[in-house]
Design a protein around this motif. Sequence first.
Motif, PDB file in Angstrom:
ATOM      1  N   ALA A  74       0.851  -1.195   0.000  1.00 20.14           N
ATOM      2  CA  ALA A  74       0.000   0.000   0.000  1.00 20.14           C
ATOM      3  C   ALA A  74       0.883   1.241   0.000  1.00 20.14           C
ATOM      4  O   ALA A  74       1.927   1.275   0.674  1.00 20.14           O
ATOM      5  CB  ALA A  74      -0.931  -0.001   1.203  1.00 20.14           C
ATOM      6  N   PHE A  75       0.444   2.260  -0.744  1.00 22.26           N
ATOM      7  CA  PHE A  75       1.240   3.477  -0.906  1.00 22.26           C
ATOM      8  C   PHE A  75       0.354   4.697  -0.681  1.00 22.26           C
ATOM      9  O   PHE A  75      -0.842   4.680  -1.002  1.00 22.26           O
ATOM     10  CB  PHE A  75       1.850   3.542  -2.314  1.00 22.26           C
ATOM     11  CG  PHE A  75       2.649   2.328  -2.689  1.00 22.26           C
ATOM     12  CD1 PHE A  75       4.005   2.267  -2.437  1.00 22.26           C
ATOM     13  CD2 PHE A  75       2.030   1.235  -3.292  1.00 22.26           C
ATOM     14  CE1 PHE A  75       4.736   1.144  -2.788  1.00 22.26           C
ATOM     15  CE2 PHE A  75       2.745   0.109  -3.644  1.00 22.26           C
ATOM     16  CZ  PHE A  75       4.108   0.059  -3.389  1.00 22.26           C
ATOM     17  N   GLY A  76       0.956   5.755  -0.158  1.00 28.05           N
ATOM     18  CA  GLY A  76       0.188   6.969   0.092  1.00 28.05           C
ATOM     19  C   GLY A  76       1.026   8.218  -0.036  1.00 28.05           C
ATOM     20  O   GLY A  76       2.255   8.192   0.065  1.00 28.05           O
TER      21      GLY A  76
ATOM     22  N   GLU B  77      -4.852  14.027   0.877  1.00 25.55           N
ATOM     23  CA  GLU B  77      -4.188  12.734   1.045  1.00 25.55           C
ATOM     24  C   GLU B  77      -4.813  11.707   0.108  1.00 25.55           C
ATOM     25  O   GLU B  77      -6.037  11.638  -0.043  1.00 25.55           O
ATOM     26  CB  GLU B  77      -4.307  12.255   2.499  1.00 25.55           C
ATOM     27  CG  GLU B  77      -3.619  10.929   2.767  1.00 25.55           C
ATOM     28  CD  GLU B  77      -3.626  10.536   4.238  1.00 25.55           C
ATOM     29  OE1 GLU B  77      -3.482   9.336   4.523  1.00 25.55           O
ATOM     30  OE2 GLU B  77      -3.782  11.443   5.091  1.00 25.55           O
ATOM     31  N   MET B  78      -3.954  10.899  -0.548  1.00 22.22           N
ATOM     32  CA  MET B  78      -4.402   9.808  -1.403  1.00 22.22           C
ATOM     33  C   MET B  78      -3.642   8.544  -1.008  1.00 22.22           C
ATOM     34  O   MET B  78      -2.451   8.594  -0.688  1.00 22.22           O
ATOM     35  CB  MET B  78      -4.161  10.109  -2.877  1.00 22.22           C
ATOM     36  CG  MET B  78      -5.106  11.133  -3.474  1.00 22.22           C
ATOM     37  SD  MET B  78      -4.955  11.226  -5.281  1.00 22.22           S
ATOM     38  CE  MET B  78      -5.637   9.629  -5.771  1.00 22.22           C
ATOM     39  N   ASN B  79      -4.351   7.397  -1.047  1.00 16.57           N
ATOM     40  CA  ASN B  79      -3.730   6.123  -0.719  1.00 16.57           C
ATOM     41  C   ASN B  79      -4.203   5.059  -1.698  1.00 16.57           C
ATOM     42  O   ASN B  79      -5.336   5.107  -2.205  1.00 16.57           O
ATOM     43  CB  ASN B  79      -4.098   5.694   0.712  1.00 16.57           C
ATOM     44  CG  ASN B  79      -3.607   6.679   1.753  1.00 16.57           C
ATOM     45  OD1 ASN B  79      -2.436   6.710   2.091  1.00 16.57           O
ATOM     46  ND2 ASN B  79      -4.516   7.502   2.253  1.00 16.57           N
ATOM     47  N   TYR B  80      -3.350   4.081  -1.930  1.00 15.05           N
ATOM     48  CA  TYR B  80      -3.680   2.976  -2.832  1.00 15.05           C
ATOM     49  C   TYR B  80      -3.244   1.670  -2.186  1.00 15.05           C
ATOM     50  O   TYR B  80      -2.103   1.552  -1.705  1.00 15.05           O
ATOM     51  CB  TYR B  80      -2.988   3.154  -4.179  1.00 15.05           C
ATOM     52  CG  TYR B  80      -3.163   1.960  -5.106  1.00 15.05           C
ATOM     53  CD1 TYR B  80      -4.337   1.800  -5.844  1.00 15.05           C
ATOM     54  CD2 TYR B  80      -2.158   0.999  -5.225  1.00 15.05           C
ATOM     55  CE1 TYR B  80      -4.509   0.703  -6.685  1.00 15.05           C
ATOM     56  CE2 TYR B  80      -2.317  -0.098  -6.067  1.00 15.05           C
ATOM     57  CZ  TYR B  80      -3.497  -0.242  -6.786  1.00 15.05           C
ATOM     58  OH  TYR B  80      -3.668  -1.322  -7.609  1.00 15.05           O
ATOM     59  N   LYS B  81      -4.128   0.698  -2.171  1.00 16.14           N
ATOM     60  CA  LYS B  81      -3.841  -0.639  -1.637  1.00 16.14           C
ATOM     61  C   LYS B  81      -3.902  -1.627  -2.790  1.00 16.14           C
ATOM     62  O   LYS B  81      -4.907  -1.699  -3.501  1.00 16.14           O
ATOM     63  CB  LYS B  81      -4.848  -0.997  -0.541  1.00 16.14           C
ATOM     64  CG  LYS B  81      -4.662  -2.371   0.078  1.00 16.14           C
ATOM     65  CD  LYS B  81      -5.409  -2.470   1.404  1.00 16.14           C
ATOM     66  CE  LYS B  81      -6.909  -2.381   1.225  1.00 16.14           C
ATOM     67  NZ  LYS B  81      -7.519  -3.655   0.808  1.00 16.14           N
ATOM     68  N   ALA B  82      -2.837  -2.407  -2.993  1.00 10.72           N
ATOM     69  CA  ALA B  82      -2.751  -3.323  -4.126  1.00 10.72           C
ATOM     70  C   ALA B  82      -3.800  -4.424  -4.031  1.00 10.72           C
ATOM     71  O   ALA B  82      -4.435  -4.627  -2.988  1.00 10.72           O
ATOM     72  CB  ALA B  82      -1.351  -3.924  -4.202  1.00 10.72           C
TER      73      ALA B  82
END
Length: 558
Positions: A220-222, A237-242
Amino acid sequence: MKKLYSFILLFLLSISVFSQVNGNLSGGFESNIQWYLNDKGLKDEFNNPTSHPDEPLRSNNYLFLNYNYKNWSAGIQGEAYEQNALLNLNPKYNGTNVATYFIQYKSEKLDITGGYFYEQFGSGLLLRSWEDRALGINNALRGLRVIFKPTSFITIKSLYGQQRTGFDVADSKIYGTDVEFDLKTLFKFQTSDLTLGFNYVGRDEKLDLPDQKFNDLTNAFGGRVNFSHNSYYISFEMNYKAEDAVVQINNQVNNRLVKPGSSFLINTGYSKKGFGVDATFRRLENMSFFSERGAKGNEFNDKIMNFIPSLTKQQHYNLANIYVYQAQPGVFIADKDLLKAGEIGGQIDVFYDIKKGTTLGGKNGMKIAVNASNWNALSGTFYIFNPQDYQTDFLKFGKKYYTDFSIEVTKKWNNKWQSAFSYINQYYNKQLVEGTDGVIHTNIAAAEATYKFTPTKSIRVVGEHMWADYDKKNWASSTVEFNANSKYSFYIMDLYNYGNDLEYQRNHYYNIGGAYRKKTTRIALSYGRQRGGLVCVGGVCRNVPESSGVSLSLNTSF
């Protein structure tokens, strides 16, 4: 209770021993004891008396000690749940044991912690470990954390650990790195603040599934930006979870549905003397994140890795906290009337102080606070079978989860009298939020008055009423609080569900109690009934059953 007495004795002996060592010792002791009583007046939906616990005398106890010497510090926390923990707490909290411990070295540029530690990246949408005893949450990480500041404007955090669950740790490994740049310091801004942050979180849980279609390691990246200038501020804020398995029913992990997750959060506002406005927008899609996949949906917030509070007004009135919104970050696809992949919505807060000497403000002025929030499911296309899947629309609103609107007017009449009036309107889709049935509309009115006899002696009286068109229908509530001085306080309150369609559930939930404070010690004693439902702190909730009994709490620090 012998273990409890030994626990207290250990606390007293520790103070005596450590006080003889150079350095600084601090700590405290907290005990919450409940004696549950049989109460034939509390009945379930089938007109049966609520069950009485097998061990009616229960307690949660916490002893924590921290020792500091120059750049070094160490700490330990012991916990005792005797004979068992309070009702509806995580059953893993059982018995007496050492719960957490740590040793830390901290200098101007380097901070190293080994053992258990708490950490948060950004707003916590990807990672937050914290303790909240009222909710039964302590998801500390056991491992190693390093914080390095190579310059005055760069902070780098790296960590590795396993998450606490009861007196053990979860069967997974968590990795994380966060880098933050303080551009105000770098560019020497005089009236503005600007920070940039980037983070990575990895959860590695080994599974043994046939033809597994997702990785054991979920990455996960943010990223985030925080800016303020004079009275204005904004954060993004933005986040991404694979891609990962979406766990839905019976906590079974399989390949039926594998999807990524994402979050989007923006908060902005303006504040000056006498006026302020704050607005928040958030979109969550498949953002449930647990140290073990199968823990999703557990009612104890066990093994939860991230922090997703409900962004609604935290009401201080009793009746306004009966229908409380809980954030909906997860996916549920099982029925055409119950399709969820996350949430979208926001809230806005406005306060305004009417100046003294004006027609409305009068001699002492008047304060007005307005809040509104709206939360919906994500709009999209859902496929229930063959195969199960969904596609969402980025900024479209689906079915409504919850809305509320509130206005509060506070008026100080003179040095002795102060009053407040509130009106709250709520829409609560119980079917979508809780997975049960029904939609509830409420209107709540509350009025309170406080009279100060002296700076430390006062009385506060509160009256509330809720009109509800479904579920348990109408409620009334009253509270009287009396502060005798800076040491003693007393209260009596009652919530009456007089409008319930089921006559045997038209209950009074009464409570009477008092507290004594001296320096850093507080002792409180109460007797009465606990209304069943959600207990929430900071937008995070746990469910408690109806109960009746005597409560004693002790909290002291040194």
